[in-house]
Design an enzyme around this catalytic site. Structure first.
Site, PDB file in Angstrom:
ATOM      1  N   GLU A   1      -1.221 -17.049 -14.540  1.00  9.66           N
ATOM      2  CA  GLU A   1       0.231 -17.207 -14.510  1.00  9.66           C
ATOM      3  C   GLU A   1       0.611 -17.978 -13.239  1.00  9.66           C
ATOM      4  O   GLU A   1       0.051 -17.721 -12.187  1.00  9.66           O
ATOM      5  CB  GLU A   1       0.890 -15.813 -14.511  1.00  9.66           C
ATOM      6  CG  GLU A   1       0.562 -15.017 -15.768  1.00  9.66           C
ATOM      7  CD  GLU A   1       0.896 -13.523 -15.629  1.00  9.66           C
ATOM      8  OE1 GLU A   1       1.716 -13.170 -14.776  1.00  9.66           O
ATOM      9  OE2 GLU A   1       0.326 -12.724 -16.410  1.00  9.66           O
TER      10      GLU A   1
ATOM     11  N   ASN B   1       2.381  -7.246  -6.155  1.00  8.17           N
ATOM     12  CA  ASN B   1       2.005  -8.662  -6.158  1.00  8.17           C
ATOM     13  C   ASN B   1       2.113  -9.254  -7.557  1.00  8.17           C
ATOM     14  O   ASN B   1       2.517 -10.398  -7.732  1.00  8.17           O
ATOM     15  CB  ASN B   1       0.577  -8.831  -5.636  1.00  8.17           C
ATOM     16  CG  ASN B   1       0.488  -8.815  -4.120  1.00  8.17           C
ATOM     17  OD1 ASN B   1       0.116  -9.807  -3.506  1.00  8.17           O
ATOM     18  ND2 ASN B   1       0.840  -7.705  -3.491  1.00  8.17           N
TER      19      ASN B   1
ATOM     20  N   GLY C   1      -4.319 -14.769  -8.301  1.00  8.21           N
ATOM     21  CA  GLY C   1      -3.511 -14.983  -9.496  1.00  8.21           C
ATOM     22  C   GLY C   1      -3.847 -13.929 -10.525  1.00  8.21           C
ATOM     23  O   GLY C   1      -4.762 -13.115 -10.337  1.00  8.21           O
ATOM     24  N   TYR C   2      -3.112 -13.964 -11.641  1.00  9.89           N
ATOM     25  CA  TYR C   2      -3.235 -12.914 -12.645  1.00  9.89           C
ATOM     26  C   TYR C   2      -3.516 -13.501 -14.024  1.00  9.89           C
ATOM     27  O   TYR C   2      -2.801 -14.391 -14.484  1.00  9.89           O
ATOM     28  CB  TYR C   2      -1.952 -12.072 -12.666  1.00  9.89           C
ATOM     29  CG  TYR C   2      -1.805 -11.317 -11.359  1.00  9.89           C
ATOM     30  CD1 TYR C   2      -2.349 -10.046 -11.225  1.00  9.89           C
ATOM     31  CD2 TYR C   2      -1.236 -11.912 -10.254  1.00  9.89           C
ATOM     32  CE1 TYR C   2      -2.286  -9.383 -10.019  1.00  9.89           C
ATOM     33  CE2 TYR C   2      -1.172 -11.260  -9.033  1.00  9.89           C
ATOM     34  CZ  TYR C   2      -1.699  -9.984  -8.925  1.00  9.89           C
ATOM     35  OH  TYR C   2      -1.662  -9.337  -7.718  1.00  9.89           O
ATOM     36  N   LEU C   3      -4.587 -12.978 -14.658  1.00  6.27           N
ATOM     37  CA  LEU C   3      -4.840 -13.290 -16.072  1.00  6.27           C
ATOM     38  C   LEU C   3      -4.039 -12.315 -16.922  1.00  6.27           C
ATOM     39  O   LEU C   3      -3.728 -12.588 -18.078  1.00  6.27           O
ATOM     40  CB  LEU C   3      -6.343 -13.193 -16.380  1.00  6.27           C
ATOM     41  CG  LEU C   3      -7.192 -14.270 -15.684  1.00  6.27           C
ATOM     42  CD1 LEU C   3      -8.683 -13.972 -15.816  1.00  6.27           C
ATOM     43  CD2 LEU C   3      -6.875 -15.659 -16.257  1.00  6.27           C
TER      44      LEU C   3
END
EC number: 4.6.1.1
Lengths: 154, 154
Positions: free
Chosen positions: B81, B143, B28-30
């Site tokens: 997210e 991604n 996942g992405y911060l």
């Protein structure tokens, strides 16, 4: 995870200025999104990355990791949202707690904030006479918001 | 800092499927901002945080730090997210290089990408016959972009 319980105030006189040794802090954000803040900070010769979750009341989840100094410098100079935040921090013990007084530089010059970290939301504490109005709930004073909307633009 | 030189391709047949052991990746992405990506990934029992600077051509600055597994799980579940990316990765050696073949799940099911990491931008390499069209320059396949605009929505 730690939980950060912090209250923030403006100062109402210069009484803080003669106390504590000022230390330069340079900090920037890889994310300033309120639900997932990613902060890079250099203080003295050390660097840390801090992740913060969304605040609920005066509490906020916080995770901290050491960073290689050279990496942190590169993040601040090249990757972080610009301009970064620079400020002098003084740590001032008072009545059993330590107040952190941040004197902002650059686009936020003129802003001085005093913060106290507490062990619980209900914790009572005494305030030095130079501590003024509380601004904990005013999001304009979040460091992550002082980049896009610096104090000088208010 | 490392520099990541990576080229990405679609697959054109199922030849990759019988090769390599699939390993589940959850990431996942911060931050998914193209100038400062902050990725959290769990693979097997280990977690890493990866910072990526903006890509110039097929090169990109990349910094990687180990993360405590419990912290990473909390970031993926609560902070990153949503939805996060889940995919099976197979590592397939071929002609002196290792191809990473990612078979996406969830909202990106149906997408399979093959990536090769190279020591220089000019490096020549041979392709297995299941490697199809190159999509390195197509940002839809990043991604970090497959969260907001998953493959199923194209």
């Amino acid at each position: 995870m730690g939980v950060e319980i912090e209250r923030k105030f403006l100062v109402q006189n210069e009484g803080w200025r003669a106390q504590g040794e000022p230390v330069l802090l340079r900090q920037g954000y890889l994310s300033s999104h309120p639900e997932r803040v990613v902060r890079v900070r250099i203080e003295g010769g050390a660097a840390v990355m801090t992740i913060k979750s969304k605040a609920v009341g005066v509490s906020r989840g916080e995770w901290e990791y050491p960073l290689p100094l050279a990496d942190a410098a590169e993040f601040l100079d090249r990757l972080c949202e610009q301009p970064i935040i620079e400020k002098y921090r003084r740590r001032i013990p008072y009545a059993g707690f330590v107040w952190e007084v941040d004197e902002f530089l650059g686009a936020n010059a003129g802003l001085v904030m005093a913060e106290i970290e507490l062990p619980s939301e209900e914790q009572a504490f005494d305030k030095p006479d130079w501590v003024g109005e509380e601004v904990t709930q005013d999001v304009r004073y979040l460091n992550s918001n002082l980049i896009g909307k610096p104090y000088s633009s208010w």
